[in-house]
Design a protein around this motif. Structure first.
Motif, PDB file in Angstrom:
ATOM      1  N   ILE A 293     -46.374 -12.630 -66.473  1.00 10.90           N
ATOM      2  CA  ILE A 293     -47.547 -12.444 -65.417  1.00 10.90           C
ATOM      3  C   ILE A 293     -46.885 -11.931 -64.050  1.00 10.90           C
ATOM      4  O   ILE A 293     -45.906 -12.318 -63.551  1.00 10.90           O
ATOM      5  CB  ILE A 293     -48.156 -13.940 -65.020  1.00 10.90           C
ATOM      6  N   HIS A 294     -47.284 -10.747 -63.883  1.00 10.23           N
ATOM      7  CA  HIS A 294     -46.871  -9.882 -62.686  1.00 10.23           C
ATOM      8  C   HIS A 294     -47.844  -9.767 -61.514  1.00 10.23           C
ATOM      9  O   HIS A 294     -47.428  -9.440 -60.404  1.00 10.23           O
ATOM     10  CB  HIS A 294     -46.507  -8.523 -63.282  1.00 10.23           C
ATOM     11  N   SER A 295     -49.080 -10.204 -61.921  1.00 12.01           N
ATOM     12  CA  SER A 295     -49.977 -10.518 -60.708  1.00 12.01           C
ATOM     13  C   SER A 295     -51.131 -11.352 -60.963  1.00 12.01           C
ATOM     14  O   SER A 295     -51.361 -11.702 -62.086  1.00 12.01           O
ATOM     15  CB  SER A 295     -50.932  -9.131 -60.498  1.00 12.01           C
ATOM     16  N   ALA A 307     -51.629 -11.684 -55.327  1.00 18.20           N
ATOM     17  CA  ALA A 307     -50.149 -11.855 -55.041  1.00 18.20           C
ATOM     18  C   ALA A 307     -49.660 -11.068 -56.137  1.00 18.20           C
ATOM     19  O   ALA A 307     -49.876 -11.320 -57.441  1.00 18.20           O
ATOM     20  CB  ALA A 307     -49.784 -13.330 -55.148  1.00 18.20           C
ATOM     21  N   GLN A 308     -48.563 -10.280 -55.912  1.00 19.66           N
ATOM     22  CA  GLN A 308     -47.772  -9.716 -56.945  1.00 19.66           C
ATOM     23  C   GLN A 308     -46.326 -10.093 -56.965  1.00 19.66           C
ATOM     24  O   GLN A 308     -45.726 -10.426 -56.075  1.00 19.66           O
ATOM     25  CB  GLN A 308     -47.769  -8.049 -56.652  1.00 19.66           C
ATOM     26  N   LEU A 358     -55.186 -12.966 -64.422  1.00 19.43           N
ATOM     27  CA  LEU A 358     -53.672 -12.930 -64.313  1.00 19.43           C
ATOM     28  C   LEU A 358     -53.459 -11.638 -65.228  1.00 19.43           C
ATOM     29  O   LEU A 358     -53.941 -11.427 -66.237  1.00 19.43           O
ATOM     30  CB  LEU A 358     -52.996 -14.118 -65.232  1.00 19.43           C
ATOM     31  N   ARG A 359     -52.546 -10.660 -64.720  1.00 18.80           N
ATOM     32  CA  ARG A 359     -52.148  -9.554 -65.355  1.00 18.80           C
ATOM     33  C   ARG A 359     -50.830  -9.467 -65.349  1.00 18.80           C
ATOM     34  O   ARG A 359     -49.828  -9.999 -65.040  1.00 18.80           O
ATOM     35  CB  ARG A 359     -52.770  -8.355 -64.241  1.00 18.80           C
ATOM     36  N   ASP A 360     -50.361  -8.240 -66.490  1.00 18.04           N
ATOM     37  CA  ASP A 360     -49.208  -8.086 -66.903  1.00 18.04           C
ATOM     38  C   ASP A 360     -48.419  -6.862 -66.039  1.00 18.04           C
ATOM     39  O   ASP A 360     -49.297  -6.367 -64.929  1.00 18.04           O
ATOM     40  CB  ASP A 360     -49.028  -7.828 -68.159  1.00 18.04           C
ATOM     41  N   GLU A 361     -47.433  -6.522 -66.365  1.00 16.36           N
ATOM     42  CA  GLU A 361     -46.679  -5.493 -65.244  1.00 16.36           C
ATOM     43  C   GLU A 361     -47.472  -4.250 -65.562  1.00 16.36           C
ATOM     44  O   GLU A 361     -47.392  -3.145 -64.432  1.00 16.36           O
ATOM     45  CB  GLU A 361     -45.327  -5.306 -65.662  1.00 16.36           C
ATOM     46  N   GLU A 364     -52.749  -4.846 -67.141  1.00 18.00           N
ATOM     47  CA  GLU A 364     -53.733  -5.262 -68.304  1.00 18.00           C
ATOM     48  C   GLU A 364     -53.903  -6.822 -68.211  1.00 18.00           C
ATOM     49  O   GLU A 364     -52.859  -7.431 -67.904  1.00 18.00           O
ATOM     50  CB  GLU A 364     -53.109  -4.953 -69.731  1.00 18.00           C
ATOM     51  N   PRO A 365     -55.219  -7.363 -68.139  1.00 16.45           N
ATOM     52  CA  PRO A 365     -55.513  -8.555 -67.748  1.00 16.45           C
ATOM     53  C   PRO A 365     -54.660  -9.568 -69.274  1.00 16.45           C
ATOM     54  O   PRO A 365     -54.966  -9.199 -70.331  1.00 16.45           O
ATOM     55  CB  PRO A 365     -56.939  -8.733 -68.081  1.00 16.45           C
ATOM     56  N   LEU A 366     -54.119 -10.722 -68.974  1.00 21.30           N
ATOM     57  CA  LEU A 366     -53.799 -11.725 -69.556  1.00 21.30           C
ATOM     58  C   LEU A 366     -54.483 -12.784 -69.839  1.00 21.30           C
ATOM     59  O   LEU A 366     -54.889 -13.381 -70.961  1.00 21.30           O
ATOM     60  CB  LEU A 366     -52.182 -12.184 -69.460  1.00 21.30           C
ATOM     61  N   ALA A 367     -55.326 -12.959 -68.766  1.00 21.62           N
ATOM     62  CA  ALA A 367     -56.276 -14.113 -68.856  1.00 21.62           C
ATOM     63  C   ALA A 367     -57.105 -14.037 -67.661  1.00 21.62           C
ATOM     64  O   ALA A 367     -56.899 -13.381 -66.632  1.00 21.62           O
ATOM     65  CB  ALA A 367     -55.696 -15.632 -68.857  1.00 21.62           C
ATOM     66  N   SER A 368     -58.564 -14.283 -68.111  1.00 24.95           N
ATOM     67  CA  SER A 368     -59.645 -14.331 -66.905  1.00 24.95           C
ATOM     68  C   SER A 368     -60.408 -15.712 -66.862  1.00 24.95           C
ATOM     69  O   SER A 368     -60.985 -15.928 -67.865  1.00 24.95           O
ATOM     70  CB  SER A 368     -60.700 -13.479 -67.176  1.00 24.95           C
TER      71      SER A 368
END
Length: 418
Positions: A293-295, A307-308, A358-361, A364-368
């Motif tokens: 998770i990057h953001s 937050a990043q 939650l997004r990756d580096e 791309e969304p990891l979870a909504s």
């Protein structure tokens, strides 16, 4: 046999337990046998055979084999054994491989020394004394040696599937997938993970459940069982437990693949067997690798806060504010469990409380995650929807925790693009 007048007679029996094929006890409660059956033992009276408690049989053999015995103080009268042995209180015979036999007669109790006199045919026969406490099994009935467990000990590592079938109620079936278990039944949970600790506890508890009484010769009702438990192992035949509603002092009657006679159970024991699909679920709603998770973007009160992840921690864009505690909150979010059965649709009016993306580096969304307030829920709960699919009732504290991570002032309003 070497006799040490100070220390008594040591190793006077020296029979290996593995060489004993049967034990015959003739005591205050009649005559019965305990017979070896492979790696276990059976308790036998007449034509009735039940499982015998391996631990108690081993204790019996150890007591005979290891008790420190001493020679009797005086010689028996010619033609009589004396010491109460002419009319023994109990007799015991060990039957060995090859049909060899070791016989015992137990007579008077020396209350002052707490020892009991006995005669044995070992090494030509003789009268001895032994510690009375170690021979306490002599006045026990057959039921003392019976194993009341309904199923044998089972290691979860050997289990391929476990199923609970309920005549009235929600049953389930779990099957192994690698090191985990997933639902095969009910259909709405097919492929969903089960809670491994709950599965392990359930399988282990099955081996610990004991009958109230064994009921040789009694039959179970001729109808469908109230519940059935099926456990399939990687090797060997499946184990099965069927329970039926009884009457009077026996609320439940049962049969099992392991216990060869019927038995009764009370409601408290049966309650340990009944588990719902909800009880067996792995109830985590979110399953993420936090390091990816990057953001984190939260929308609440018509404001979006982002937050990043940086080399120094977490901060809002352009370093506007450092955001402390995000890793701990993400861990709590990842470990969060739903508190009641999830629903496909909600009938009442819902009010959106917060959206968390939650997004990756790579962005791309990891979870909504969508959180909804519902006045019909118990206090302290909120609905969570992970993308599409089911609505899960979860602790509402997670929303307060995530919102509280950001300083009071907001950024530009809007919704995070999911």
């Amino acid at each position: 046999m070497s006799v040490d007048r100070a220390g008594g007679v040591d190793n006077w029996l020296s029979v290996e337990s593995a060489d004993v094929t049967a034990v015959v006890i003739d005591g205050p409660h009649g005559v019965f046998r305990i017979e070896r059956d492979g790696d276990g033992w059976n308790a036998v009276r007449g034509n009735v055979r039940t499982r015998a408690d391996i631990t108690r049989v081993k204790s019996l053999l150890d007591a005979l084999n290891n008790s420190r015995s001493v020679s009797a103080d005086s010689e028996p009268v010619a033609g009589k054994l004396g010491f109460g042995l002419d009319d023994p209180s109990a007799k015991l015979t060990l039957i060995l491989e090859g049909d060899g036999r070791i016989q015992f007669r137990f007579g008077s109790l020396d209350t002052a020394m707490e020892r009991v006199y006995f005669w044995t045919n070992v090494r030509g026969g003789g009268i001895y004394q032994a510690d009375a406490a170690s021979l306490r099994f002599l006045d026990k009935p057959l039921s003392y040696f019976e194993d009341l467990r309904l199923l044998p000990h089972m290691s979860l590592d050997d289990v391929k599937s476990v199923q609970l079938v309920m005549r009235y109620g929600a049953g389930w079936k779990l099957v192994r997938e690698g090191e985990e278990f997933v639902f095969e039944l009910p259909g709405y949970l097919k492929g969903k993970p089960a809670s491994l600790p709950e599965v392990r506890l359930y399988v282990e508890s099955l081996s610990q459940i004991r009958a109230g009484r064994l009921l040789p010769g009694e039959s179970v009702p001729d109808r469908h069982p109230h519940l059935t438990v099926l456990v399939e192992a990687e090797k060997g035949d499946p184990e099965r437990l069927d329970l039926y509603r009884g009457i009077g002092s026996a609320p439940f009657l049962g049969m099992s693949s392991w216990q060869p006679v019927s038995f009764d159970l009370d409601r408290t024991v049966v309650s340990q067997i009944v588990r719902t699909p909800f009880d067996m679920q792995g109830r985590r709603v979110v399953d993420l690798e936090i390091g990816k998770i990057h953001s984190v973007a939260l929308t609440f009160d018509n404001v979006t806060r982002v937050a990043q992840r940086t080399e120094k921690g977490w901060s809002e864009p352009a370093g506007e504010n450092d955001v402390m505690g995000i890793d701990m909150s993400l861990w709590r979010l990842n470990e969060m469990k739903f508190e009641a059965m999830p629903l496909e649709r909600i009938s009442g009016e819902l009010r959106e409380s917060m959206i968390c993306v939650l997004r990756d580096e790579n962005g791309e969304p990891l979870a909504s995650l969508y959180f909804y307030q519902d006045p019909s829920l118990p206090e302290g709960q909120i609905w969570l929807r992970n993308g599409g699919g089911l609505y899960y009732p979860v602790p509402s504290q997670i929303v307060e925790d995530l919102r509280g991570l950001f300083p009071a002032r907001g950024t530009a309003s809007g919704r995070p693009d999911a």
